[in-house]
Design an enzyme around this catalytic site. Structure first.
Site, PDB file in Angstrom:
ATOM      1  N   ARG A 107      74.655  76.814  31.454  1.00 44.98           N
ATOM      2  CA  ARG A 107      74.254  75.725  32.358  1.00 44.98           C
ATOM      3  C   ARG A 107      72.891  75.999  32.987  1.00 44.98           C
ATOM      4  O   ARG A 107      72.086  75.078  33.159  1.00 44.98           O
ATOM      5  CB  ARG A 107      75.320  75.549  33.436  1.00 44.98           C
ATOM      6  CG  ARG A 107      75.145  74.299  34.294  1.00 44.98           C
ATOM      7  CD  ARG A 107      76.424  73.977  35.032  1.00 44.98           C
ATOM      8  NE  ARG A 107      76.294  72.737  35.778  1.00 44.98           N
ATOM      9  CZ  ARG A 107      76.236  72.656  37.110  1.00 44.98           C
ATOM     10  NH1 ARG A 107      76.312  73.755  37.841  1.00 44.98           N
ATOM     11  NH2 ARG A 107      76.128  71.488  37.707  1.00 44.98           N
ATOM     12  N   HIS A 113      69.789  73.344  32.727  1.00 46.39           N
ATOM     13  CA  HIS A 113      69.130  72.805  33.914  1.00 46.39           C
ATOM     14  C   HIS A 113      67.669  73.245  33.987  1.00 46.39           C
ATOM     15  O   HIS A 113      66.841  72.539  34.567  1.00 46.39           O
ATOM     16  CB  HIS A 113      69.884  73.235  35.178  1.00 46.39           C
ATOM     17  CG  HIS A 113      71.140  72.452  35.408  1.00 46.39           C
ATOM     18  ND1 HIS A 113      71.502  71.965  36.645  1.00 46.39           N
ATOM     19  CD2 HIS A 113      72.123  72.052  34.553  1.00 46.39           C
ATOM     20  CE1 HIS A 113      72.659  71.304  36.540  1.00 46.39           C
ATOM     21  NE2 HIS A 113      73.047  71.356  35.280  1.00 46.39           N
ATOM     22  N   ASN A 146      72.297  71.003  41.465  1.00 45.33           N
ATOM     23  CA  ASN A 146      72.243  72.468  41.489  1.00 45.33           C
ATOM     24  C   ASN A 146      72.917  73.077  42.714  1.00 45.33           C
ATOM     25  O   ASN A 146      73.612  74.087  42.613  1.00 45.33           O
ATOM     26  CB  ASN A 146      70.782  72.938  41.444  1.00 45.33           C
ATOM     27  CG  ASN A 146      70.094  72.588  40.141  1.00 45.33           C
ATOM     28  OD1 ASN A 146      70.740  72.304  39.138  1.00 45.33           O
ATOM     29  ND2 ASN A 146      68.762  72.614  40.150  1.00 45.33           N
ATOM     30  N   HIS A 195      80.632  71.595  27.430  1.00 42.91           N
ATOM     31  CA  HIS A 195      81.624  71.509  28.504  1.00 42.91           C
ATOM     32  C   HIS A 195      82.983  72.041  28.066  1.00 42.91           C
ATOM     33  O   HIS A 195      83.900  72.143  28.892  1.00 42.91           O
ATOM     34  CB  HIS A 195      81.755  70.064  28.987  1.00 42.91           C
ATOM     35  CG  HIS A 195      80.585  69.608  29.795  1.00 42.91           C
ATOM     36  ND1 HIS A 195      80.409  68.299  30.207  1.00 42.91           N
ATOM     37  CD2 HIS A 195      79.516  70.280  30.286  1.00 42.91           C
ATOM     38  CE1 HIS A 195      79.280  68.194  30.892  1.00 42.91           C
ATOM     39  NE2 HIS A 195      78.728  69.381  30.958  1.00 42.91           N
TER      40      HIS A 195
END
Length: 334
Positions: A69, A73, A101, A200
């Site tokens: 992740r 990001h 975040n 995911h």
């Protein structure tokens, strides 16, 4: 006219509107990235990262999802340039307080530990952006996912952008049209999107990000199936209507610690935890994405291949402003 033809034409029209409305920003030229970038200056860099990741994932399998992740990001804001790792200072506002975040993005201490090992091995050589890209790949492999070669040579940015982080990173509540446009802005198409969101399968979500889903259209997307009710009841215990924002649940209720294609079955059953995920299957605009979800549920090898390709494609988005190799991933060099 056949329903499939109507859906196909509707999706084509929808995509045309998306592409006209959103200026397409192709991935930056990755020509400066290569597999040999550190071959002479730090030949053991991958071994250093892999060793630390093995220890971290063995201690807590959730560390795999955290590193994956972080890389995602990072790449969605200014390109893969380590901007997500920067702390706020008197002269710089980082991205850690961005909507997607704050209170949820973790793994920074693990990055610090890996960076310290890399600095001991090869001082001032391996960038934090490359560290994230390699660690994300190793994270996937260590929980059963595919391997891919990671081109390296990224530079760490000297500036972050809280505004871009709030704007560009997809959110759990967004619809399919918005999600597709956000990926297109990064040079990633709908197929890349479905494959990358497939990560995911090892992810966890905060109650604050799935409360509206489970108290909203969850039962409708499951077609009010009694088989789905026990899982929904469990989710509501984890995430009450009031409070418990930081309580978490796995996004893959079947095999949360394994990188596999079981996550796509949850979408087909209408049990996707996040609205943004379920949209890929249930949205009236999701003719193409639903087909891709079906494909990846039926063929794990196809999912693994596309995921690997899409990770390389995303990882090749570089910051045209250039940068440096940070000594500490939290701060620009002085």
């Amino acid at each position: 006219m056949a329903t499939g033809v109507l859906c196909s034409r509707a999706f084509a029209l929808f995509m045309a509107c998306v592409l006209l409305a959103v200026p397409l920003l192709l991935a930056q030229d990755p020509s400066n990235l290569s597999l040999e970038h550190y071959s002479k200056t730090c030949p053991n860099y991958e071994h250093v990262v892999r060793t630390e990741m093995e220890c971290a994932v063995r201690a807590d399998p959730r560390n795999a999802a955290l590193m994956l992740r972080l890389h995602f990001h990072d790449c969605f804001v200014q390109g893969c340039d380590g901007s997500v790792l920067l702390d706020d200072t008197a002269t710089l506002i980082g991205e850690k307080q961005a909507e997607q975040n704050v209170n949820s993005l973790k793994g920074f201490e693990l990055v610090d530990k890996i960076k310290q090992k890399l600095e001991a091995e090869c001082p001032g050589t391996v960038s934090c952006a490359d560290l994230l890209a390699i660690a994300a790949r190793d994270a996937v492999v260590l929980v059963g996912g595919p391997y891919w070669d990671v081109p390296v040579g990224r530079l760490d940015c000297k500036k972050a952008s809280l505004d871009l982080a709030n704007r560009d990173i997809p959110t759990a509540q967004q619809g399919l049209a918005t999600l597709i446009s956000k990926f297109w802005e990064k040079g990633l198409d709908a197929t890349d999107m479905v494959a990358l969101v497939g990560s995911h399968t090892i992810g966890f979500a905060r109650c604050a990000n799935f409360r509206d889903r489970i108290y909203g259209d969850y039962e409708m997307t499951t077609k009010y199936s009694p088989v789905s009710q026990p899982y929904l009841s469990k989710l509501k215990d984890i995430c009450p209507l009031d409070g418990g924002d930081d309580n978490i649940s796995a996004m893959d209720s079947h095999t949360a610690s394994a990188f596999d294609n079981a996550y796509f079955e949850t979408l087909i059953k209408g049990e996707g935890l996040l609205n943004s995920d379920q949209e890929m299957w249930s949205s009236v605009l999701g003719y193409s994405t639903a087909d891709t979800v079906n494909k990846y549920w039926a063929d794990a090898a196809a999912f693994f291949k596309q995921f690997s390709d899409s990770m390389v494609k995303m990882g090749n988005i570089t910051n045209p402003a250039g940068g440096e190799v940070r000594n500490n991933c939290r701060f620009v060099n002085t």
